[in-house]
Enzyme design. Structure first.
Site, PDB file in Angstrom:
ATOM      1  CG  ASP A 138      -6.181  -4.712   5.059  1.00 36.20           C
ATOM      2  OD1 ASP A 138      -6.838  -5.133   5.978  1.00 36.20           O
ATOM      3  OD2 ASP A 138      -6.259  -4.810   4.060  1.00 36.20           O
ATOM      4  CG  ASP A 146       0.962 -20.076   0.903  1.00 34.74           C
ATOM      5  OD1 ASP A 146       1.689 -20.085   1.885  1.00 34.74           O
ATOM      6  OD2 ASP A 146       0.796 -20.842  -0.384  1.00 34.74           O
ATOM      7  CG  ASP A 159     -10.825  -7.944   7.208  1.00 34.36           C
ATOM      8  OD1 ASP A 159     -10.670  -7.026   8.260  1.00 34.36           O
ATOM      9  OD2 ASP A 159     -11.322  -8.504   6.862  1.00 34.36           O
ATOM     10  CE1 TYR A 161      -3.476  -3.128   0.675  1.00 34.58           C
ATOM     11  CE2 TYR A 161      -3.755  -2.502   2.098  1.00 34.58           C
ATOM     12  CZ  TYR A 161      -3.339  -3.935   1.727  1.00 34.58           C
ATOM     13  OH  TYR A 161      -4.831  -4.574   1.854  1.00 34.58           O
ATOM     14  CE  LYS A 166       3.289 -17.332  -1.572  1.00 34.73           C
ATOM     15  NZ  LYS A 166       2.770 -18.365  -1.203  1.00 34.73           N
TER      16      LYS A 166
HETATM   17 MN    MN Z   1      -9.597  -4.377   6.376  1.00 31.91          MN
END
Ligand code: MN
Ligand code: NAD
Length: 364
Positions: free
Chosen positions: A246, A222, A250, A138, A189
């Protein structure tokens, strides 16, 4: 009397419902002889502000926030405005502008919450996810060329700096060291992303040498999703890049019962700038304006804010009231399969804080 200047930014959607609820709880706390007070300043930034002024917040907005002690934020996201405009124009602008580089997301299964993992005991899931909050995927670096033509090209560059990686790793190791299990999982990763993520791993190994008391391991992102579901007790503190964390947080929120409960702090660890606290959920277009949003994520975020301000006892009192609310089946909002309203949960939490204040203080 210790007084704190708190900026309130409800933003959009249910942010406009849960942030006022958070303010009510803080006012109840201040009213309950805890020796602390708040001076609130509200900012009407967000989608409505954008429609009136063409920007999510004013140019000099960051200046107005700098003098605050902390920020309580709701959500950015409006059904009439593209998400990348609302997110970049408000939340990311504040996080990056105030160098809140550590995004901290605790996850626990609160009392009474029916979490989806059937073999997971409450004590098996007690995590803190640390998310890099200013660069990586980001970073905003990239662009679009030949826009609208068949040869259009677009790229989002995941940009990582050694300084940026080192400071988030150091923050995560320090946080891990402060928790009872002293255990950190570094998410990566580096098998597929062979430049920045390899540097990420190298920096982690370097920082680890300064924290011999912390046990740490590495997990590919993963595989990490499966480990969170299958072996939750094997995790404690977790550090991951901006995008990875992020997504993982969740998942963590869902595993702990609901997106409506999970809190987060956007922390500027050096305290040069104020830090910002917010529920992790978004504007929830499907339920906004109906008074049924779960305010618990905002209350937990307010408790994190109090902790950050050095008010650990006040934070504990808020969490005690929150846990009393989640334990009461009559106080479940619709995300927890109940029918309680935002106002009912808020009033119950405020009443619990007021009642607790009449009991003698526990000696810490
Ligand atoms: Mn989020
Ligand atoms: P969302 O979190 O808004 O909603 C996802 C689902 O969870 C919805 O069904 C919603 O009703 C439910 N939910 C979320 N919070 C709840 C609560 N407190 N109580 C009860 N139910 C709750 O995510 P989304 O739908 O992906 O995004 C909607 C908008 O919010 C988008 O514009 C998105 O960009 C924005 N968003 C903003 C932030 C932020 O500002 N930090 C975070 C996530 C999403």
């Amino acid at each position: 009397m210790r007084r704190y200047r708190i900026a309130l930014i409800p933003g959009d959607g249910i942010g406009k419902e849960v942030v006022p609820a958070g303010r009510q709880v803080l006012e109840a706390l201040a009213g309950a002889e805890n020796g602390i007070g708040f001076d609130f300043e509200s900012f009407d930034w967000g989608g409505d502000y954008y429609r009136a002024h063409g920007a999510m917040m004013p140019e000099e907005g960051l200046e107005a926030l700098r003098s605050q002690d902390a920020i309580l934020f709701g959500s950015a996201g409006d059904p009439g405005i593209p998400d990348h405009i609302t997110l970049w124009g408000l939340r990311l602008k504040i996080c990056q502008g105030l160098d809140q580089y550590a995004n901290v997301r605790p996850t626990r299964i609160l009392p009474g919450i029916d979490a989806p993992l059937k073999r997971c005991r409450t004590e098996d899931l007690d995590w803190v996810i640390v998310r890099e909050n200013t660069e990586g995927e980001y970073s905003g670096a990239g662009g679009r060329v030949h826009q609208g033509f068949p040869i259009e090209a677009a790229m989002d560059v995941s940009l990582m700096t050694r300084a940026g990686v080192e400071r988030i790793q150091r923050y995560a190791f320090r946080l891990a060291a402060s928790r009872p299990r002293k255990q950190l999982t570094v998410v990566t990763k580096s098998n597929a992303q062979r430049h920045a993520m390899v540097m990420w791993d190298e920096v982690a190994a370097g920082v680890a040498r300064d924290f011999p008391e912390v046990t740490w391991d590495k997990e590919l992102v993963d595989a990490m999703t499966a480990r969170m579901v299958n072996r939750p007790a094997s995790l404690d503190t977790i550090v991951a890049t901006n995008l990875q964390a992020d997504v993982l947080s969740d998942l963590a929120a869902a595993l702990a019962g609901s997106l409506g409960i999970a809190p987060t702090g956007n922390i500027n660890p050096e305290r040069v700038f104020p830090s910002m606290f917010e529920p992790i959920h978004g504007s929830a277009f499907d339920i906004m304006g109906r008074g049924v949003a779960n305010p618990i994520g905002t209350f937990w975020s307010a408790a994190m804010m109090l902790d950050h301000l050095g008010e650990a006892e006040a934070a504990r009192r808020v969490m005690e009231a929150v846990e009393a609310a989640t334990a009461d089946p009559k106080l479940r909002t619709r995300d927890l399969s109940g029918a309680a309203t935002t106002a009912e949960v808020t009033e119950a939490v405020c009443a619990h804080i007021a009642a607790a204040a009449r009991r003698p203080l526990a000696t810490a």
